[in-house]
Design an enzyme around this catalytic site. Structure first.
Site, PDB file in Angstrom:
ATOM      1  N   ASN A   9       0.866  -1.186   0.000  1.00 25.66           N
ATOM      2  CA  ASN A   9       0.000   0.000   0.000  1.00 25.66           C
ATOM      3  C   ASN A   9       0.899   1.232   0.000  1.00 25.66           C
ATOM      4  OD1 ASN A   9      -1.856   2.011   0.402  1.00 25.66           O
ATOM      5  ND2 ASN A   9      -2.399   1.411   2.501  1.00 25.66           N
ATOM      6  N   TRP A  10       1.026   1.841  -1.158  1.00 22.93           N
ATOM      7  CA  TRP A  10       1.938   2.992  -1.294  1.00 22.93           C
ATOM      8  C   TRP A  10       1.309   4.305  -0.849  1.00 22.93           C
ATOM      9  CZ3 TRP A  10       4.399   1.901  -6.812  1.00 22.93           C
ATOM     10  CH2 TRP A  10       5.290   0.825  -6.696  1.00 22.93           C
ATOM     11  N   LYS A  11       0.039   4.275  -0.495  1.00 23.38           N
ATOM     12  CA  LYS A  11      -0.640   5.489  -0.018  1.00 23.38           C
ATOM     13  C   LYS A  11      -0.376   6.651  -0.982  1.00 23.38           C
ATOM     14  CE  LYS A  11      -0.332   3.495   4.523  1.00 23.38           C
ATOM     15  NZ  LYS A  11      -0.369   3.641   5.956  1.00 23.38           N
ATOM     16  N   HIS A 105      -9.825   1.350   4.419  1.00 28.09           N
ATOM     17  CA  HIS A 105      -8.564   1.533   5.132  1.00 28.09           C
ATOM     18  C   HIS A 105      -8.792   2.527   6.269  1.00 28.09           C
ATOM     19  CE1 HIS A 105      -4.515   2.810   6.081  1.00 28.09           C
ATOM     20  NE2 HIS A 105      -4.108   1.671   5.557  1.00 28.09           N
ATOM     21  N   GLU A 177      -6.074  -4.620  10.602  1.00 25.65           N
ATOM     22  CA  GLU A 177      -5.065  -3.585  10.822  1.00 25.65           C
ATOM     23  C   GLU A 177      -5.449  -2.746  12.041  1.00 25.65           C
ATOM     24  OE1 GLU A 177      -2.774  -2.461   7.056  1.00 25.65           O
ATOM     25  OE2 GLU A 177      -4.657  -1.396   6.947  1.00 25.65           O
ATOM     26  N   GLY A 183       1.541   2.647  10.795  1.00 24.66           N
ATOM     27  CA  GLY A 183       2.479   3.765  10.641  1.00 24.66           C
ATOM     28  C   GLY A 183       3.106   4.240  11.937  1.00 24.66           C
ATOM     29  N   SER A 220       2.712  -1.691  10.724  1.00 23.20           N
ATOM     30  CA  SER A 220       4.126  -1.680  11.132  1.00 23.20           C
ATOM     31  C   SER A 220       4.856  -2.999  10.855  1.00 23.20           C
ATOM     32  CB  SER A 220       4.267  -1.278  12.602  1.00 23.20           C
ATOM     33  OG  SER A 220       3.839   0.061  12.765  1.00 23.20           O
ATOM     34  N   GLY A 241       2.608  -1.068   4.473  1.00 21.08           N
ATOM     35  CA  GLY A 241       2.682   0.350   4.138  1.00 21.08           C
ATOM     36  C   GLY A 241       4.119   0.783   3.948  1.00 21.08           C
TER      37      GLY A 241
HETATM   38  P1  PGA Z   1       2.318   0.554   7.799  1.00 21.70           P
HETATM   39  O1  PGA Z   1       0.917   0.752   7.057  1.00 21.70           O
HETATM   40  O2  PGA Z   1       2.901  -0.753   7.314  1.00 21.70           O
HETATM   41  O3  PGA Z   1       3.148   1.734   7.377  1.00 21.70           O
HETATM   42  O4  PGA Z   1       2.032   0.542   9.263  1.00 21.70           O
HETATM   43  C1  PGA Z   1       0.052  -0.330   6.848  1.00 21.70           C
HETATM   44  C2  PGA Z   1      -1.192   0.145   6.158  1.00 21.70           C
HETATM   45  O5  PGA Z   1      -1.585   1.307   6.333  1.00 21.70           O
HETATM   46  O6  PGA Z   1      -1.820  -0.601   5.408  1.00 21.70           O
END
Ligand code: PGA
Length: 259
Positions: A9-11, A105, A177, A183, A220, A241
């Site tokens: 997930n590159w956001k 999400h 999640e 994050g 994370s 992420g």
């Molecule tokens: P993260 O994000 O791995 O940076 O915690 C995961 C996500 O938002 O899907």
């Protein structure tokens, strides 16, 4: 053997040049791997989907695994079409070869105020267009602290899946999640992951949904912690992420899943 899933997930990161460099570095590395049991999803900005789709298409001959790479969108609109400036429909995504869509999400639940009833409509649109919904669920820190985490996740699933038959639910993937782990660098403990994935599996089997529905963990994940996470019962892979933004880190996660 059950399929394993890894979704990057590159956001709202990466320019189209950066996205192209990433894929050009990633695709040849997949050469060393064989085994079609992995679904590797790339969820970039909407804008990059056609570019990445073309790169994946070009490399189909490189390794059997290239066939398992799936274009994933980070969102879609809940209506089929209409005067919704700036939005993207499920039909538009399907028309450019997108295979999966992230639904609900936690960042969208929080910043765009998406609720379970809206997500239920989005899931129907995604299914109507022959794509796989990746339904994200997970509790806040307050819910975790107050002990209502299972009730929160149960409500998210119940309301978002309302009106679907068990055959339709079998087309989904679920991503657990916890909001406090996304994050933050604060990955959920293995006991927390095991407890919630077992709970979600039980919820699904109570709806007569097959064991085949994959339940992914996200929050994370990094190359150091994923192996233990992927070994937990009912964990079919990860939604990644920040650790999916660098090819070397992401490849380590791919290898950990396949080990
Ligand atoms: P993260 O994000 O791995 O940076 O915690 C995961 C996500 O938002 O899907």
């Amino acid at each position: 053997m059950k399929k394993k899933y890894l979704i990057a997930n590159w956001k709202m990161y990466k320019t189209v040049q950066e996205a192209t460099h990433f894929m050009e570095a990633l695709l040849p590395q997949l050469k060393a791997i064989d085994g079609p049991e992995l679904v590797l999803g790339i969820a970039p900005s909407f804008v990059h989907l056609p570019t990445i789709g073309a790169l994946i298409g070009d490399k189909k001959s490189i390794s059997p695994l290239s066939n398992s790479i799936q274009l994933v969108a980070q969102n879609c609109h809940h209506e089929a079409a209409g005067a919704f400036t700036g939005e993207v429909s499920a039909g538009i995504l399907a028309s450019i070869g997108v295979g999966g869509v992230l639904i609900g999400h936690s960042e969208r639940r929080s910043y765009q105020k998406e609720d379970n009833l809206l997500l239920a409509k989005k899931i129907k649109r995604v299914l109507e267009n022959g794509m796989q919904p990746f339904l994200c669920c997970g509790e806040s820190l307050e819910a975790r602290k107050s002990g209502s985490h299972q009730a929160v996740v149960q409500q998210q699933l119940q309301e978002s899946l309302a009106g679907l038959t068990s055959k339709e639910i079998e087309k989904l993937a679920i991503a657990y999640e916890p909001v406090w782990a996304i994050g933050t660098g604060q990955v959920a403990g293995l006991d927390v992951i095991t407890e919630m994935h077992t709970f979600i599996r039980k919820f699904l089997s109570d709806q007569c949904v097959s064991e085949k529905v994959p339940i992914l963990y996200g929050g994370s994940c990094n190359p150091q912690n994923v192996k233990a996470i992927f070994n937990c019962p009912n964990v079919a892979g990860g939604l990644i992420g920040s650790a999916s933004l660098q090819v070397d880190q992401f490849m380590k996660i791919v290898m950990a899943l396949l080990e």
